[in-house]
Design a protein around this motif. Sequence first.
Motif, PDB file in Angstrom:
ATOM      1  N   THR A   1      -1.380  -0.033  -7.031  1.00 58.81           N
ATOM      2  CA  THR A   1      -1.307   1.121  -6.128  1.00 58.81           C
ATOM      3  C   THR A   1      -0.489   0.784  -4.895  1.00 58.81           C
ATOM      4  O   THR A   1       0.373   1.563  -4.468  1.00 58.81           O
ATOM      5  CB  THR A   1      -2.716   1.562  -5.707  1.00 58.81           C
TER       6      THR A   1
ATOM      7  N   ALA B   1      -4.143   7.464  -7.988  1.00 58.93           N
ATOM      8  CA  ALA B   1      -4.339   6.073  -8.410  1.00 58.93           C
ATOM      9  C   ALA B   1      -5.686   5.503  -8.003  1.00 58.93           C
ATOM     10  O   ALA B   1      -6.192   4.584  -8.652  1.00 58.93           O
ATOM     11  CB  ALA B   1      -3.215   5.202  -7.841  1.00 58.93           C
ATOM     12  N   GLU B   2      -6.254   6.020  -6.900  1.00 57.28           N
ATOM     13  CA  GLU B   2      -7.526   5.499  -6.400  1.00 57.28           C
ATOM     14  C   GLU B   2      -8.476   6.666  -6.128  1.00 57.28           C
ATOM     15  O   GLU B   2      -8.872   6.913  -4.989  1.00 57.28           O
ATOM     16  CB  GLU B   2      -7.302   4.702  -5.108  1.00 57.28           C
TER      17      GLU B   2
END
Length: 484
Positions: free
Chosen positions: A26, A366-367
């Motif tokens: 990330t 992504a997170e």
Amino acid sequence: MTDSSQTTSPAAPTAAAAPPALRDATADRLLHLLAREQVERRLPSVVAGLVRDGQLLWWGARGSAAEPGAAPAPPAPTTRYRIGSITKSLVATAVMRAHDDGLVGLEDPVGQHLPELGDGRGDVGALTVGQLLGQASGLQAENDGAGPWWERSPGGDWAALAPALTADARRHRPGHRFHYSNTGFAVLGELLARLRGRPWHEVVRGDVLEPLGMSRAGLRRDADSAPGLAVHPWADVVLPEPEHDAGAMAPAGQVWATVPDLARFAALLAGTAGVDVVRPETLALMREAQVVDDPRTGAWASGYGLGLQLWNAGGRRLVGHSGSMPGFVAMLQVDAASGDGVVAMTNSTTGFGDLATRLLDVLAEAEPRLPAAWAPRAVPPEVLELVGPWYWGPSPLVVRAEEGGFLLEGLGRPSRSSRFRPSPAGDGTWVGLDAYYAGERLRVLRGADGAPSHLDLASFRLTRTPYDPAADVPGGVDEGGWRA
């Protein structure tokens, strides 16, 4: 620190635990996005940060923050950039703190506090504090009539600006439309000084910057500030932009700050700063749309709260503010639903595009945040007795318990929906918080056994069965009842 570095910031002033570190993949994506923007937009330097749960989760920088001709020097977390109109949000927060302290009301005509602006119907003094904060006052955008282009010229004081704020300075009917006004925030800066008895920037420092730990923010550039530069459109050369004191216009855009500084302000807007500069209900009010910037071409894309910009990004609500001054562009955005925030700054007059939003998108993709684990929770008996189906005539509705009250919404089909909380009057009624029933009262009517028999909502009767004849439905229920 190297040109391509990223790091976790010093902790914001909060007791919350530091967020988990980003995955390496990330961080690589974020840095690549930043690096590509610096090259494609030909930015002398660009810095950015992502905020989650009150903490600066990621920090990145590219380019050089050195003066033209000097040896390259990568930006550091301590490097200051001019944040332009994000200054307006700081001023607005200080005004709303004065509101919390009972010094000013949103409906107050500003002339009540600044009598030199007049109190007649057509005077600038007749504009309300709320209209000025919400960019709905109709006041002129710039200071024409009181000096040259304020962003590139030393500014005069309030005594020089005030005489130009005549009826001619009003461009639109107050409350009629969105009209961005730098001059309006010059007025609010003077209002703040008058309310507190000291210069506006001292009020902002004492009431906003210091409580949040924004220790590097200030009015003028220092030795650790990036130079403001214009980049030639057709050649890779730069031109230094001027920097000065804008005088009475400074509340519209003069503050300098670092990425960690703005990260702490983003945490405030997200409600995760760990300190209440303004009351939570005041912050919620600041984040509500006062006007929308209607382009007359489809759905609105942006609007304005009380000192805050709002964006409708594909159905996602973002709050914050953009900023630009000669030599600088800045952006601060917070996702209203998740609380994740982003800040980005560059020392180029032409700036970047939607970099900030794209960085925020990478974080969300992504997170993603894990949803809070479900667990049983206590529900007050006065809410528990109302949950379940109700009917507005033949239309099915449902009451669902939620923190602090309940939600009334359609059951299986679209219908008016509102959240309700206990009335501050303590009389057993409920008050709508949003949508159609915002501010409206709901009364619980009971049968002989004391159980709720029907609900009276702004004159509508909600019953446990469709058109319950025992519920005193206005207009009555046909004696023949339901029939084929």
